[in-house]
Design a protein around this motif. Structure first.
Motif, PDB file in Angstrom:
ATOM      1  N   LYS A  61       0.815   3.929  -2.966  1.00  0.00           N
ATOM      2  CA  LYS A  61       0.438   5.319  -2.702  1.00  0.00           C
ATOM      3  C   LYS A  61       1.529   6.286  -3.147  1.00  0.00           C
ATOM      4  O   LYS A  61       1.248   7.340  -3.711  1.00  0.00           O
ATOM      5  CB  LYS A  61       0.127   5.510  -1.216  1.00  0.00           C
ATOM      6  CG  LYS A  61      -1.200   4.908  -0.802  1.00  0.00           C
ATOM      7  CD  LYS A  61      -1.647   5.398   0.562  1.00  0.00           C
ATOM      8  CE  LYS A  61      -3.057   4.879   0.861  1.00  0.00           C
ATOM      9  NZ  LYS A  61      -3.710   5.612   1.956  1.00  0.00           N
ATOM     10  N   GLY A  62       2.790   5.930  -2.872  1.00  0.00           N
ATOM     11  CA  GLY A  62       3.894   6.809  -3.272  1.00  0.00           C
ATOM     12  C   GLY A  62       3.959   6.958  -4.785  1.00  0.00           C
ATOM     13  O   GLY A  62       4.175   8.061  -5.300  1.00  0.00           O
ATOM     14  N   LEU A  63       3.762   5.843  -5.511  1.00  0.00           N
ATOM     15  CA  LEU A  63       3.810   5.910  -6.976  1.00  0.00           C
ATOM     16  C   LEU A  63       2.621   6.701  -7.524  1.00  0.00           C
ATOM     17  O   LEU A  63       2.765   7.520  -8.436  1.00  0.00           O
ATOM     18  CB  LEU A  63       3.833   4.497  -7.577  1.00  0.00           C
ATOM     19  CG  LEU A  63       5.132   3.713  -7.388  1.00  0.00           C
ATOM     20  CD1 LEU A  63       4.967   2.287  -7.912  1.00  0.00           C
ATOM     21  CD2 LEU A  63       6.309   4.395  -8.086  1.00  0.00           C
ATOM     22  N   MET A 110       0.830  -1.205   0.000  1.00  0.00           N
ATOM     23  CA  MET A 110       0.000   0.000   0.000  1.00  0.00           C
ATOM     24  C   MET A 110       0.870   1.263   0.000  1.00  0.00           C
ATOM     25  O   MET A 110       0.562   2.236  -0.679  1.00  0.00           O
ATOM     26  CB  MET A 110      -0.880  -0.061   1.252  1.00  0.00           C
ATOM     27  CG  MET A 110      -1.973   0.920   1.333  1.00  0.00           C
ATOM     28  SD  MET A 110      -3.529   0.537   0.498  1.00  0.00           S
ATOM     29  CE  MET A 110      -3.968  -1.107   0.843  1.00  0.00           C
ATOM     30  N   GLY A 111       1.963   1.236   0.763  1.00  0.00           N
ATOM     31  CA  GLY A 111       2.866   2.394   0.809  1.00  0.00           C
ATOM     32  C   GLY A 111       3.519   2.645  -0.547  1.00  0.00           C
ATOM     33  O   GLY A 111       3.579   3.784  -1.021  1.00  0.00           O
ATOM     34  N   ILE A 112       3.975   1.561  -1.177  1.00  0.00           N
ATOM     35  CA  ILE A 112       4.593   1.710  -2.500  1.00  0.00           C
ATOM     36  C   ILE A 112       3.558   2.229  -3.495  1.00  0.00           C
ATOM     37  O   ILE A 112       3.820   3.156  -4.268  1.00  0.00           O
ATOM     38  CB  ILE A 112       5.183   0.369  -2.990  1.00  0.00           C
ATOM     39  CG1 ILE A 112       6.312  -0.089  -2.060  1.00  0.00           C
ATOM     40  CG2 ILE A 112       5.700   0.496  -4.425  1.00  0.00           C
ATOM     41  CD1 ILE A 112       6.844  -1.479  -2.369  1.00  0.00           C
TER      42      ILE A 112
END
Ligand SMILES: [Zn+2]
Lengths: 359, 235
Positions: B87-89, B83-85
């Motif tokens: 969201k960052g992308l 989820m973090g990856i």
């Protein structure tokens, strides 16, 4: 000019900041979770991680917006890689890495403890310049999770002089506050209560440590327990079901009789902790001929600690403004600038390091 | 050969259990896909592998047109890596994001078969999260909505086996390692595919997300979060 977008999510604050040349704070946004954890009397890791994953995007956007910027106007991305809660750290690290990847920007992984020290390089709001700390410097990092005394001989060069043998200073404040029936976090609560107290009525003896530059708070904690015992009223701890299906004990401060000398005890307790922190710093300054002292971490916001240190050492004392003492991303951007200047970058394989040490 | 300048790829990320992986999908073909056992190293490896796959295709991150992520059930921290990856992308590239239920993606490759589908994801401590889907037959070609026969529950292999007695024809899929014998003891009729077909395919996740995003049904970048299902207590 180098503009760094910094991200911090090591514990219970989701934060982002834009820092120019390691010193000027263009924007600093902090989404605090204090309200969420206060009823448990401490940070619940799973709850903290859940909050980070929904706060991270708005917080980064708010930092950019506050400085009228887009990601096009950023030169590098910095992020706290440790120490801290693994589940919290990984939110910031994965978002920062993919932001850096998306914009083809350099990435800098920052040690959270180094970040706290570098809060002392941040310029005060509105100031265009201010003297910066000179080396060698003695740094005291005091927070809910850390109590370390370090010698800093240059940017990024540290020697560990002392540390705590039991609790961190912030934890000692939290436990004292709980025993006195005060709120969480304990440091500010004790300071408020101590204002109208007489610190000499209950002299807490400070514990001796083998290395004079180490700290130990277990002695005064026991002394406090004994001092409040005669005033305690019976109570029950209620367990509640937590998010993981496990149970948490809800934070119930102790109930004390109305005639309990809460203010005097708070004053004595705070005074004891402050004295315990100040003496090793003064000794380290003498032994290492330090030319500056850096106070860092959440407990650095304690006014009595600042005043007491200022009189105990005769070299310039640096204390960040209270908002940069507790966890924030501005300090991460400051530390990142000096790592970047030294050519230290992280790759797309950057991981989280929950028990990372400064030295 | 496809004209690669047209490539608008959807990146699908799955970090739901001990196996993690990605797929790069263009709506016609899965261009790259991998799944490996390495959840603990997810932060260190997943984005790095995606970057490597893009390089192998002669592309950069600018080829990404959308990102999808498995929302669980699964390990909470594990899910937040993906989820973090994602969201960052999505934030960094300004592209849409879609969260896809892990068990939908697990069941998707089996929807053409005429059996009910029991999709499972490992939840640790000898427990699995599972859901049972109706067969879709030819409708699967149109990606008809999933008809759920039993919504997500948690259970031991014995408990899952007991639940499967209600279905005469049922095929198992997903994280089956360590669960098959226990399930079969209670439900000998359950169809178990060969181990090579166990696990999840990020390509299936990508396909589900592609159709959603194509229909303008992307998720809110801010609010998207994993599905938090309790793994203890009442299932
Ligand atoms: Zn901190």
């Amino acid at each position: 000019m180098v503009d760094i977008l910094a991200i911090e999510s090591s514990c219970d604050e989701t934060a982002a900041a834009i820092i120019t040349d390691g010193r000027r704070v263009r924007a600093s946004i902090i989404a605090s979770q204090n309200d969420l954890h206060a009823r448990y009397g401490g940070v619940v890791p799973e709850l903290a991680s859940r909050r980070h994953i929904t706060e991270i995007v708005p917080v980064v956007r708010a930092a950019l917006d506050a400085d009228n910027r887009t990601l096009d106007d950023v030169d590098a991305i910095a992020v706290t890689m440790g120490p801290g809660l693994a589940g919290s750290l990984l939110v910031g690290v994965n978002v920062a890495k993919s932001l850096a990847c998306a914009r083809a920007l350099p990435l800098i992984g920052v040690n959270h403890l180094e970040g706290h020290l570098y809060a002392n390089w941040l310029l005060p709001q509105g100031a265009s310049d201010a003297p910066e700390p000179q080396f060698p410097a003695v740094g005291l990092i005091v927070s809910g999770g850390h109590t370390s005394l370090v010698l800093m001989t240059g940017h990024g060069t540290y020697r560990l002089l002392g540390g705590t043998l039991d609790d961190a200073a912030g934890e000692a404040f939290d436990k004292g506050a709980r025993l006195l029936g005060l709120g969480y976090p304990g440091g500010p609560a004790i300071s408020r209560a101590a204002q109208d107290g007489d610190p000499t009525r209950y002299p807490f003896v400070r514990s001796r440590t083998e290395n004079a530059l180490d700290f130990s708070f277990s002695g005064i904690k026991t002394a406090m327990l004994r001092a409040v015992q005669p005033y305690r009223l019976p109570q029950t701890d209620a367990a509640t079901t937590g998010p993981d299906g496990g149970s948490f004990v809800l934070h119930r401060p102790a109930h004390l009789r109305d005639d309990a000398p809460v203010h005097d005890l708070a004053a004595a307790y705070e005074d004891a902790i402050v004295r315990m922190l100040v003496a090793p710093v003064a000794q380290a300054v003498r032994e290492h001929r330090a030319v500056s002292v850096l106070l860092a971490g959440g407990v650095a916001a304690n006014m009595r600690l600042r005043e007491s240190l200022a009189t105990a050492v005769d070299v310039p004392l640096f204390c960040p403004p209270p908002v940069y003492c507790t966890d924030n991303a501005a300090m991460i951007g400051a530390a990142a600038f000096y790592r970047m200047r030294a050519g230290e970058f992280a790759g797309v394989g950057l991981d989280v390091y929950p028990s990372l040490r400064l030295v | 050969m496809r004209d690669e300048t047209h490539a608008g790829l959807l990146l699908a990320l799955d970090t739901s259990s001990y196996s993690i992986g990605y797929a790069l999908y263009d709506g016609e073909q899965v261009r790259a896909e991998a799944m490996w056992q390495g959840q603990r190293q997810g932060t260190a490896t997943l984005l790095a592998e995606v970057v490597r796959a893009l390089e192998m295709l002669g592309l950069t991150q600018d080829a990404l047109a959308a990102v999808a992520v498995a929302t669980g059930p699964g390990s909470f921290s594990g899910l937040r890596v993906g989820m973090g990856i994602a969201k960052g992308l999505a934030l960094g590239l300004g592209i849409p994001i879609a969260g896809i239920p892990t068990l939908d993606a697990t069941a998707a490759p089996f929807r053409l078969c005429p059996h009910a589908i029991c999709a499972m994801v490992a939840a640790g401590r000898n427990r699995w999260a599972y859901a049972i889907y109706a067969p879709a037959g030819r409708d699967a070609e149109q990606n008809a909505p999933f008809a759920v026969l039993q919504p997500v529950k948690h259970g031991t292999p014995a408990e899952i086996g007991a639940a499967l007695k209600a279905y005469t024809d049922v095929v198992l899929c997903g994280d089956l390692a360590g669960a098959v014998d226990g399930i079969r003891a209670a439900a000998p009729h359950a169809v178990v595919p060969p181990p090579g077909l166990w696990g999840r395919r990020p390509g299936a996740l990508a396909d589900l997300a592609w159709r959603r995003i194509l229909h303008g049904d992307a998720d809110d970048l801010v609010g998207l979060e994993p599905v938090y299902l309790h793994t203890q207590g009442k299932g």
